[in-house]
Design a protein around this motif. Sequence first.
Motif, short mmCIF file in Angstrom:
data_model
loop_
_atom_site.label_atom_id
_atom_site.label_comp_id
_atom_site.label_asym_id
_atom_site.label_seq_id
_atom_site.Cartn_x
_atom_site.Cartn_y
_atom_site.Cartn_z
N ILE A 58 0.76 -1.23 -0.14
CA ILE A 58 0.03 0.07 0.21
C ILE A 58 0.71 1.41 -0.02
O ILE A 58 1.71 1.45 0.90
CB ILE A 58 -0.94 0.04 1.08
CG1 ILE A 58 -1.65 -1.39 1.47
CG2 ILE A 58 -2.04 1.21 1.24
CD1 ILE A 58 -2.35 -1.79 2.71
N VAL A 95 -3.80 7.01 1.85
CA VAL A 95 -3.50 5.72 1.46
C VAL A 95 -3.92 5.88 -0.34
O VAL A 95 -4.64 6.38 -0.75
CB VAL A 95 -4.71 4.73 1.83
CG1 VAL A 95 -4.70 3.40 1.00
CG2 VAL A 95 -4.43 4.67 3.33
N ARG A 96 -3.04 5.13 -0.88
CA ARG A 96 -3.33 4.93 -2.47
C ARG A 96 -3.06 3.47 -2.79
O ARG A 96 -1.80 2.97 -2.68
CB ARG A 96 -2.38 5.70 -3.29
CG ARG A 96 -2.66 5.76 -4.73
CD ARG A 96 -1.96 6.46 -5.52
NE ARG A 96 -0.55 6.05 -5.82
CZ ARG A 96 0.70 6.31 -5.69
NH1 ARG A 96 0.80 7.56 -5.03
NH2 ARG A 96 1.82 5.79 -6.16
N TYR A 97 -4.10 2.92 -2.88
CA TYR A 97 -4.10 1.35 -3.52
C TYR A 97 -4.44 1.31 -5.04
O TYR A 97 -5.46 1.53 -5.42
CB TYR A 97 -5.00 0.68 -2.53
CG TYR A 97 -4.87 -0.93 -2.96
CD1 TYR A 97 -3.83 -1.66 -2.74
CD2 TYR A 97 -5.98 -1.40 -3.54
CE1 TYR A 97 -3.77 -2.81 -2.95
CE2 TYR A 97 -6.16 -2.89 -3.95
CZ TYR A 97 -5.00 -3.71 -3.79
OH TYR A 97 -4.81 -4.93 -3.88
N ASP A 125 -8.98 3.73 0.05
CA ASP A 125 -8.53 4.58 -0.93
C ASP A 125 -9.42 5.77 -1.30
O ASP A 125 -9.24 6.89 -1.33
CB ASP A 125 -8.22 3.88 -2.12
CG ASP A 125 -7.38 4.73 -3.16
OD1 ASP A 125 -7.62 6.02 -3.34
OD2 ASP A 125 -6.50 4.25 -3.73
#
Length: 247
Positions: free
Chosen positions: A179, A194-196, A219
């Motif tokens: 992640i 968060v960047r998924y 995200d």
Amino acid sequence: MNLESNMKDIVSTLLTDGTVEKMVEKHFEKCIENALNDLFSSYGDITKVVKEKVKSVMVPYLEARDYSDFIVKLDDVLVEVLKNSATANKDMLENFKDLMIVDKKEEIKASELFGIWKEYVANNVDTDDLEVDFDDRPSYEYVDIRLEVEEDENRSWSSFKYATLIFECEKDEKMNFSIRLSRYVDDRKESWDVRYDKKREISSLRYLNSFEILLMKMDQDGTKIILDTTYENDEVQPEAEPEATYG
């Protein structure tokens, strides 16, 4: 000569009685109509301009709208659809339902997320290559899992810090997740965005698992991660039980 003379007389008459003007006017109107059709077609210049104007007005309105009532109705509809759906479509609809139903959480601790993933591994880890322990009752061997945080090298001129939160299972790579995290250097709370990265096409929904759904929701909902830990290791016993064998 008589034919040529007659033709000249006819042309002269058409020019003087307005017939030619009417014909030119008719074709000119048709030309304008065709030009307007082209401009207002799907790929026409005017259509593009109108589309951009409508988009500039509608998008902010839709983003600001409260969809709570709609989501409640959507939940009821999806539950009903799921009851009557073929097995092939149920996974896709279940995942769509989980993504759409609002259950927004502003922040989550890394240790808490690790616990959720730990349970996911216990329920989903591949047991094909695991040894079986026959003490007391047959069970699969424990699998090693860990959490790690790898911080990127900081640039002195950058206002952001970046890191990767890694969940890794030694016995099954399909359980692994990474992640991407980022935050302002001056953020006193030290909460990370968060960047998924995952494909969001409808056709791919049936292949997503529960933990992927959670990460995608985090995200899209803007849930932040608090790094209360940067390293954890543990053992997980698979929930699946070996089939009984008789000698």
